[in-house]
Design a protein around this motif. Structure first.
Motif, PDB file in Angstrom:
ATOM      1  N   GLU A  84      -8.626 -76.199 -16.456  1.00  0.00           N
ATOM      2  CA  GLU A  84      -8.012 -76.616 -15.190  1.00  0.00           C
ATOM      3  C   GLU A  84      -7.569 -75.414 -14.368  1.00  0.00           C
ATOM      4  OE1 GLU A  84      -4.762 -77.570 -12.502  1.00  0.00           O
ATOM      5  OE2 GLU A  84      -4.399 -76.697 -14.468  1.00  0.00           O
ATOM      6  N   ALA A  92     -10.622 -73.775 -12.909  1.00  0.00           N
ATOM      7  CA  ALA A  92     -11.130 -74.569 -11.795  1.00  0.00           C
ATOM      8  C   ALA A  92     -10.269 -74.380 -10.553  1.00  0.00           C
ATOM      9  CB  ALA A  92     -11.176 -76.042 -12.192  1.00  0.00           C
ATOM     10  N   THR A  93      -8.962 -74.347 -10.724  1.00  0.00           N
ATOM     11  CA  THR A  93      -8.066 -74.210  -9.578  1.00  0.00           C
ATOM     12  C   THR A  93      -8.213 -72.843  -8.917  1.00  0.00           C
ATOM     13  OG1 THR A  93      -6.518 -75.779 -10.555  1.00  0.00           O
ATOM     14  CG2 THR A  93      -5.655 -74.326  -8.845  1.00  0.00           C
ATOM     15  N   LEU A 114     -11.396 -72.842  -7.065  1.00  0.00           N
ATOM     16  CA  LEU A 114     -11.261 -73.620  -5.844  1.00  0.00           C
ATOM     17  C   LEU A 114     -10.790 -72.733  -4.695  1.00  0.00           C
ATOM     18  CD1 LEU A 114     -11.384 -76.472  -4.606  1.00  0.00           C
ATOM     19  CD2 LEU A 114      -9.012 -76.771  -5.344  1.00  0.00           C
ATOM     20  N   THR A 160     -15.653 -74.794 -10.123  1.00  0.00           N
ATOM     21  CA  THR A 160     -14.562 -75.746  -9.891  1.00  0.00           C
ATOM     22  C   THR A 160     -14.907 -77.118 -10.456  1.00  0.00           C
ATOM     23  OG1 THR A 160     -13.849 -74.570  -7.900  1.00  0.00           O
ATOM     24  CG2 THR A 160     -13.171 -76.874  -8.105  1.00  0.00           C
ATOM     25  N   TYR A 200     -12.938 -78.715 -13.707  1.00  0.00           N
ATOM     26  CA  TYR A 200     -12.131 -79.938 -13.678  1.00  0.00           C
ATOM     27  C   TYR A 200     -12.717 -81.013 -14.591  1.00  0.00           C
ATOM     28  CZ  TYR A 200      -9.132 -78.313  -9.867  1.00  0.00           C
ATOM     29  OH  TYR A 200      -8.223 -77.629  -9.114  1.00  0.00           O
ATOM     30  N   ALA A 204     -11.770 -80.035 -18.057  1.00  0.00           N
ATOM     31  CA  ALA A 204     -10.332 -80.232 -18.270  1.00  0.00           C
ATOM     32  C   ALA A 204     -10.015 -81.690 -18.580  1.00  0.00           C
ATOM     33  CB  ALA A 204      -9.551 -79.758 -17.045  1.00  0.00           C
ATOM     34  N   PHE A 205     -10.564 -82.602 -17.786  1.00  0.00           N
ATOM     35  CA  PHE A 205     -10.279 -84.022 -18.020  1.00  0.00           C
ATOM     36  C   PHE A 205     -10.920 -84.528 -19.308  1.00  0.00           C
ATOM     37  CE2 PHE A 205      -9.092 -84.020 -13.513  1.00  0.00           C
ATOM     38  CZ  PHE A 205      -7.881 -84.690 -13.616  1.00  0.00           C
TER      39      PHE A 205
END
Length: 107
Positions: free
Chosen positions: A13, A16-17, A20, A35, A39, A42-43
């Protein structure tokens, strides 16, 4: 094992952030792909953590607090973003809240 998956979810995460930030509104291909993959990863890892029995409140609180803290520090150290004392205090309060959630649920 759930803790390793949670750490992986947090790192994905955060990656990815940060990506971004470099995607320029999804106009740059490589950061945009990083990104999306970050994400998604991460999920997926967070879901696997929950599947192994970690309570959702604890997992999400830790995931969010550590993620916010790491992104704030990375932004300040490497991306030239500001980090005021008020923001540092906010991060400390977030971490304190997660610790309260974690220890409050212990038997």
């Amino acid at each position: 094992m759930p803790w390793l998956l949670l750490i992986g979810a947090i790192l994905a995460e955060v990656t990815a952030t940060v990506s971004l930030r470099f995607s320029e509104g999804f106009t740059r291909l490589v950061p945009s792909v990083i990104t999306a993959i970050g994400y998604g990863t991460a999920f997926f890892l967070l879901a696997q953590t929950l599947k192994l029995g970690m309570p959702v409140g604890v997992a999400y609180a830790i995931w969010a607090a550590v993620g916010v803290s790491l992104v704030a520090v990375i932004g300040a150290l490497f991306l030239g973003e500001s980090l005021t004392w008020v923001q540092v205090a906010g991060v400390v309060l977030i971490i304190g809240g997660v610790l309260a959630i974690e220890t409050g649920g212990a038997h």
